[in-house]
Design a protein around this motif. Structure first.
Motif, PDB file in Angstrom:
ATOM      1  N   ASP A 193      18.379   0.729  14.985  1.00  0.00           N
ATOM      2  CA  ASP A 193      18.609  -0.090  16.169  1.00  0.00           C
ATOM      3  C   ASP A 193      19.770  -1.056  15.955  1.00  0.00           C
ATOM      4  O   ASP A 193      20.522  -1.341  16.886  1.00  0.00           O
ATOM      5  CB  ASP A 193      17.338  -0.869  16.516  1.00  0.00           C
ATOM      6  CG  ASP A 193      17.426  -1.537  17.883  1.00  0.00           C
ATOM      7  OD1 ASP A 193      17.685  -0.822  18.869  1.00  0.00           O
ATOM      8  OD2 ASP A 193      17.263  -2.765  17.958  1.00  0.00           O
ATOM      9  N   ILE A 194      19.927  -1.537  14.741  1.00  0.00           N
ATOM     10  CA  ILE A 194      21.057  -2.412  14.429  1.00  0.00           C
ATOM     11  C   ILE A 194      22.365  -1.654  14.579  1.00  0.00           C
ATOM     12  O   ILE A 194      23.374  -2.184  15.073  1.00  0.00           O
ATOM     13  CB  ILE A 194      20.917  -2.989  13.003  1.00  0.00           C
ATOM     14  CG1 ILE A 194      19.697  -3.914  12.931  1.00  0.00           C
ATOM     15  CG2 ILE A 194      22.177  -3.744  12.588  1.00  0.00           C
ATOM     16  CD1 ILE A 194      19.388  -4.410  11.541  1.00  0.00           C
ATOM     17  N   LEU A 195      22.369  -0.381  14.165  1.00  0.00           N
ATOM     18  CA  LEU A 195      23.574   0.441  14.298  1.00  0.00           C
ATOM     19  C   LEU A 195      23.869   0.750  15.763  1.00  0.00           C
ATOM     20  O   LEU A 195      25.026   0.800  16.174  1.00  0.00           O
ATOM     21  CB  LEU A 195      23.399   1.744  13.517  1.00  0.00           C
ATOM     22  CG  LEU A 195      23.192   1.625  12.008  1.00  0.00           C
ATOM     23  CD1 LEU A 195      22.991   3.007  11.399  1.00  0.00           C
ATOM     24  CD2 LEU A 195      24.379   0.934  11.355  1.00  0.00           C
ATOM     25  N   LYS A 196      22.807   0.935  16.540  1.00  0.00           N
ATOM     26  CA  LYS A 196      22.980   1.250  17.957  1.00  0.00           C
ATOM     27  C   LYS A 196      23.494   0.047  18.742  1.00  0.00           C
ATOM     28  O   LYS A 196      24.353   0.188  19.611  1.00  0.00           O
ATOM     29  CB  LYS A 196      21.642   1.697  18.553  1.00  0.00           C
ATOM     30  CG  LYS A 196      21.154   3.045  18.104  1.00  0.00           C
ATOM     31  CD  LYS A 196      19.804   3.354  18.745  1.00  0.00           C
ATOM     32  CE  LYS A 196      19.273   4.705  18.307  1.00  0.00           C
ATOM     33  NZ  LYS A 196      17.940   4.998  18.902  1.00  0.00           N
ATOM     34  N   SER A 197      22.954  -1.119  18.449  1.00  0.00           N
ATOM     35  CA  SER A 197      23.288  -2.319  19.225  1.00  0.00           C
ATOM     36  C   SER A 197      23.622  -3.488  18.302  1.00  0.00           C
ATOM     37  O   SER A 197      22.891  -4.486  18.256  1.00  0.00           O
ATOM     38  CB  SER A 197      22.120  -2.694  20.143  1.00  0.00           C
ATOM     39  OG  SER A 197      21.699  -1.610  20.923  1.00  0.00           O
ATOM     40  N   PRO A 198      24.713  -3.395  17.552  1.00  0.00           N
ATOM     41  CA  PRO A 198      25.041  -4.474  16.614  1.00  0.00           C
ATOM     42  C   PRO A 198      25.277  -5.811  17.297  1.00  0.00           C
ATOM     43  O   PRO A 198      25.023  -6.868  16.712  1.00  0.00           O
ATOM     44  CB  PRO A 198      26.317  -3.966  15.925  1.00  0.00           C
ATOM     45  CG  PRO A 198      26.890  -2.967  16.880  1.00  0.00           C
ATOM     46  CD  PRO A 198      25.708  -2.327  17.540  1.00  0.00           C
ATOM     47  N   GLN A 199      25.747  -5.770  18.558  1.00  0.00           N
ATOM     48  CA  GLN A 199      26.022  -7.015  19.274  1.00  0.00           C
ATOM     49  C   GLN A 199      24.750  -7.833  19.487  1.00  0.00           C
ATOM     50  O   GLN A 199      24.800  -9.061  19.594  1.00  0.00           O
ATOM     51  CB  GLN A 199      26.697  -6.734  20.617  1.00  0.00           C
ATOM     52  CG  GLN A 199      25.860  -6.004  21.631  1.00  0.00           C
ATOM     53  CD  GLN A 199      25.778  -4.502  21.419  1.00  0.00           C
ATOM     54  OE1 GLN A 199      26.385  -3.976  20.493  1.00  0.00           O
ATOM     55  NE2 GLN A 199      25.043  -3.812  22.292  1.00  0.00           N
ATOM     56  N   THR A 200      23.619  -7.164  19.542  1.00  0.00           N
ATOM     57  CA  THR A 200      22.333  -7.868  19.725  1.00  0.00           C
ATOM     58  C   THR A 200      22.006  -8.737  18.532  1.00  0.00           C
ATOM     59  O   THR A 200      21.321  -9.756  18.659  1.00  0.00           O
ATOM     60  CB  THR A 200      21.193  -6.846  19.943  1.00  0.00           C
ATOM     61  OG1 THR A 200      21.540  -5.994  21.049  1.00  0.00           O
ATOM     62  CG2 THR A 200      19.888  -7.533  20.232  1.00  0.00           C
ATOM     63  N   TYR A 201      22.525  -8.343  17.359  1.00  0.00           N
ATOM     64  CA  TYR A 201      22.203  -9.054  16.124  1.00  0.00           C
ATOM     65  C   TYR A 201      23.371  -9.869  15.595  1.00  0.00           C
ATOM     66  O   TYR A 201      23.372 -10.305  14.448  1.00  0.00           O
ATOM     67  CB  TYR A 201      21.775  -8.042  15.050  1.00  0.00           C
ATOM     68  CG  TYR A 201      20.593  -7.191  15.470  1.00  0.00           C
ATOM     69  CD1 TYR A 201      19.307  -7.589  15.198  1.00  0.00           C
ATOM     70  CD2 TYR A 201      20.787  -5.984  16.149  1.00  0.00           C
ATOM     71  CE1 TYR A 201      18.218  -6.828  15.594  1.00  0.00           C
ATOM     72  CE2 TYR A 201      19.707  -5.202  16.554  1.00  0.00           C
ATOM     73  CZ  TYR A 201      18.425  -5.644  16.274  1.00  0.00           C
ATOM     74  OH  TYR A 201      17.351  -4.870  16.657  1.00  0.00           O
ATOM     75  N   SER A 202      24.377 -10.107  16.448  1.00  0.00           N
ATOM     76  CA  SER A 202      25.593 -10.775  15.978  1.00  0.00           C
ATOM     77  C   SER A 202      25.653 -12.245  16.357  1.00  0.00           C
ATOM     78  O   SER A 202      26.679 -12.886  16.174  1.00  0.00           O
ATOM     79  CB  SER A 202      26.832 -10.056  16.548  1.00  0.00           C
ATOM     80  OG  SER A 202      26.843 -10.158  17.969  1.00  0.00           O
TER      81      SER A 202
END
Length: 207
Positions: A193-202
Motif C-alpha cells: 500500500d505504501i508503494l501504491k500510494s506513497p503520497q498518503t505516507y509523505s
C-alpha cells in the motif's frame, strides 16, 4: 501496573531448524531457529516460577500467570528465503519448494504457543521480497521482470506463496485451538500500500 515485554527472537534466525546446516561466520544465518526460541520461552517460565518461590524478591518481574494473558508476536520465515537470495545460493524455483517446510515450522511454533498457554497470538506474514533494495540491486532487470511498482516479480512469488500457505495454516490452527485468538498481521499488504500510494505516507510531522 508496570508493563513488561520479552523478546525471544534472534537476528538472522530461520523458521526451519538450521542446526545441521549452519556454518559459523556465514553471514546472516544463525542456529537459533524457532524451535530454540520456543525452548527459551519455556525456560523463562520455569525461571520465573523459581524466582517467585524465593523468600526474598528484590525486583519487579512479570508474574507467571501473566504469560497466559500476554500478546505473542510471531514474525518468522523471512530469513529462510532472504539469506539464500542475498548470497545467491538458490533460485526462486528452488525456494518455492521450501515454502511448505517453512510454513510448517511456523505452524509448529503456533501449536507450541497454544499448548504453552498463550491466549493471544499475532502472526505476521512476509513483506514482498522483490521490493527490497538489497535484492533489487543484486538481481537486475536483465534477470527478472519488474512489476508496475518497480519490484522483482519472481521474488514476490515467494512471498505470495508463503503468505497463502501461512494464512491457510493459521485458519486450520484456529479451528483446533479455539481457546486461543490468532490474529493475522498482513505486512505484505501494508508494504504494498505504501508503494501504491506513497503520497498518503509523505506527511511531515513537526517535532
Amino acid at each position: 501496573m508496570p508493563q513488561f515485554g520479552s523478546n525471544f527472537g534472534a537476528a538472522g534466525a530461520t523458521a526451519v531448524n538450521q542446526t545441521s546446516e549452519w556454518i559459523p561466520n556465514s553471514g546472516f544465518n544463525t542456529p537459533f531457529s524457532l524451535n530454540y526460541q520456543l525452548q527459551w520461552l519455556r525456560r523463562y517460565k520455569v525461571r520465573l516460577d523459581y524466582y517467585y518461590q524465593q523468600s526474598y524478591v528484590n525486583q519487579s518481574l512479570p508474574s507467571v500467570a501473566s504469560l497466559n494473558s500476554s500478546l505473542y508476536i510471531v514474525q518468522a520465515g523471512f530469513q529462510d528465503y532472504f539469506f539464500s537470495l542475498y548470497e545467491q545460493k538458490s533460485t526462486t524455483r528452488r525456494l518455492l519448494t521450501k515454502v511448505d517446510s517453512v510454513v510448517s515450522a511456523i505452524g509448529d511454533l503456533l501449536k507450541g504457543l497454544a499448548q504453552f498457554g498463550g491466549a493471544n497470538v499475532v502472526v505476521v506474514n512476509l513483506p514482498p521480497l522483490g521490493c527490497f533494495p538489497a535484492l533489487l540491486t543484486i538481481y537486475p532487470a536483465s534477470v527478472d521482470k519488474y512489476d508496475k511498482y518497480g519490484c522483482l516479480s519472481s521474488l514476490n512469488k515467494i512471498s505470495t506463496a508463503h503468505n497463502t500457505a501461512l494464512n491457510s495454516t493459521v485458519l486450520t490452527i484456529r479451528e483446533k485451538y479455539r481457546n486461543v485468538t490468532f490474529h493475522y498481521g498482513d505486512l505484505f499488504s501494508a508494504y504494498t500500500d505504501i508503494l501504491k500510494s506513497p503520497q498518503t505516507y509523505s506527511k511531515i510531522i513537526p517535532l
